[in-house]
Design an enzyme around this catalytic site. Sequence first.
Site, PDB file in Angstrom:
ATOM      1  N   ASN B 127      86.682  14.704  28.062  1.00  0.00           N
ATOM      2  CA  ASN B 127      85.643  15.356  27.267  1.00  0.00           C
ATOM      3  C   ASN B 127      85.990  15.228  25.783  1.00  0.00           C
ATOM      4  OD1 ASN B 127      83.823  17.068  26.068  1.00  0.00           O
ATOM      5  ND2 ASN B 127      84.531  18.914  27.106  1.00  0.00           N
ATOM      6  N   CYS B 130      82.986  18.266  23.287  1.00  0.00           N
ATOM      7  CA  CYS B 130      82.600  19.670  23.367  1.00  0.00           C
ATOM      8  C   CYS B 130      82.227  20.191  21.989  1.00  0.00           C
ATOM      9  CB  CYS B 130      83.724  20.539  23.942  1.00  0.00           C
ATOM     10  SG  CYS B 130      83.235  22.273  23.992  1.00  0.00           S
ATOM     11  N   THR B 193      76.248  18.401  25.613  1.00  0.00           N
ATOM     12  CA  THR B 193      75.146  19.195  25.053  1.00  0.00           C
ATOM     13  C   THR B 193      74.866  18.834  23.597  1.00  0.00           C
ATOM     14  OG1 THR B 193      76.720  20.924  24.477  1.00  0.00           O
ATOM     15  CG2 THR B 193      75.553  21.162  26.585  1.00  0.00           C
ATOM     16  N   THR B 266      72.796  22.017  34.356  1.00  0.00           N
ATOM     17  CA  THR B 266      72.118  23.308  34.248  1.00  0.00           C
ATOM     18  C   THR B 266      71.189  23.602  35.424  1.00  0.00           C
ATOM     19  OG1 THR B 266      72.259  22.990  31.879  1.00  0.00           O
ATOM     20  CG2 THR B 266      70.778  24.705  32.609  1.00  0.00           C
TER      21      THR B 266
END
Lengths: 259, 303
Positions: B127, B130, B193, B266
């Site tokens: 990741n 973030c 996101t 989600t």
Amino acid sequence: MKKYILDLTVVDNVRLHSNYILLKMTQEATLPLMLPGQFAEIRIDGSASTFLRRPISINYVDIEKNEVWFLIQLIGDGTRQLSKVNRGDKINTILPLGKNFTLPKTNEQQKSLLIGGGVGTAPLLYLGKQLIENGYHPTFLLGARSSLDLLQLGDFQKFGQVYITTEDGSVGEKGYVTQHSILFQETFDMIYTCGPRPMMMSVAQYAQTHQIECEVSLENKMACGVGACLCCVENTNEGHLCVCKEGPVFNIKQLLWQI
Amino acid sequence: MANLKVDINGLSMINPVMTASGTFGYGKEFEDFVNLERIGGIIIKGTTLNQREGNPYPRMAETPSGMLNAVGLQNKGIEYFIKKIYPQIKEIQTNMIVNVSGSDIESYAKTAEMINELHHIPAIELNISCPNVKQGGMAFGVSAHGASEVVKAVRKVYKKTLIVKLSPNVTDIAEIARSVEAAGADSISLINTILGMAIDAEKRRPLLSTITGGLSGAAVKPIALRMVWQVAKAVKIPVIGLGGIMNARDAIEFILAGATAIQIGTANFIDPSVTVKVIEGINEYLDRHHYSSVKDIIGALEI
């Protein structure tokens, strides 16, 4: 406890007054075991601005009729859309979620006080029933803005003595629950509370001062409802815990409230 | 019944459906709702070298067709994962993939090296995107150089399938994708996101404790789809598409845009059993269009 995704059928949608509804739902099969303090995640269809499910506490379970009740305050678009459902409609519901209230630990002579504010009285009805069934004698102290916001009074009275405060004095004593004279006249061994956070904090303060065991039910904003997204956390003596999974019921000893 | 098997540069999956990190816990949270072994791959939540408490509450705000989160990589650290979580999940018969985050190159590499020793973890997702912590990796993910440095360091110590998750909060995602590929990544997943914000006008205050947070949900799908299409054209390694996938149709759109696999995030909050429905829906689509394999529609967009 195993969790289920169910399409429940609306049995009744009662408008308690302009801002609250009582939804009674059922299904053909026997409903799963649900405990007081647990909640459901209800999907709301037909509201463009509602994306997530709505966590709603279990108000009551009528085992004979195979019904689960939800007391819902109409706050935003989602709950307003939900208030439009009719008898026979299906509502997609995930339950039971979260941890329940625990029964008093020692003997059945224990006096428990259930303090609810506004729509926060919802889980206390089912808890009252459970206490009665286990031989306890619950006392209720319910607070509301006015007599109109006082919900299910008749139902509560079936399970025990009910004391009332209203902010406008329209029924019961005028003021907040923590100002009610019963708190200064009687002693209790266990307090359960659910309502607005400032109210629960003053209840917790009362309980702490008088060394009474106290459980609170929190309603932090949540998304998943199953402890996956870590959005609804509360600061506790074990770090950030999910209200949806490790709560919504917490003993005040777990919380880091400045009270 | 079409063949749903796909291959992510050596990582074989029974179908192209995975769960997105941070939306599916460690998998166990969803076992009442779905048979976990039917899912192609489960990406478990972001893990860092040391324990992280995450951001203060409130961490979530619902927005039109989506939500903002600012969890901030709350997790108990890699040692806790290895001792307490891994024994519980290693028997789950699917690809259990750990999402790895870090605050500097060394912490990424050290964490990846420790996971390399876990036999039942066939891949990691790095990741570098973030948006919710100051040192949460997005600093690496927003420049081609930074992304390349961290991937190179991890590649040296991590011998299994290395997926790198990209941030959409950049001007040229294809450039970053190419640098990650050149640095040795086996696959790229995107999008993380999108940085967003929500305000309570009545109280004149932000809805998140961190003011800004990451937007996910149906609202982000067109942006995610565009970026997956751009990246799939820019690199040769398999691309894993995610961002706002709510159903099988959405998933198929990502595959047509060039994704070899997809992740569902989600949507798990709205329907915890959505993963199996997407798998069944993809199969139904392939049958209806007379494709024998899902591989036949990867990047099959006709322009």
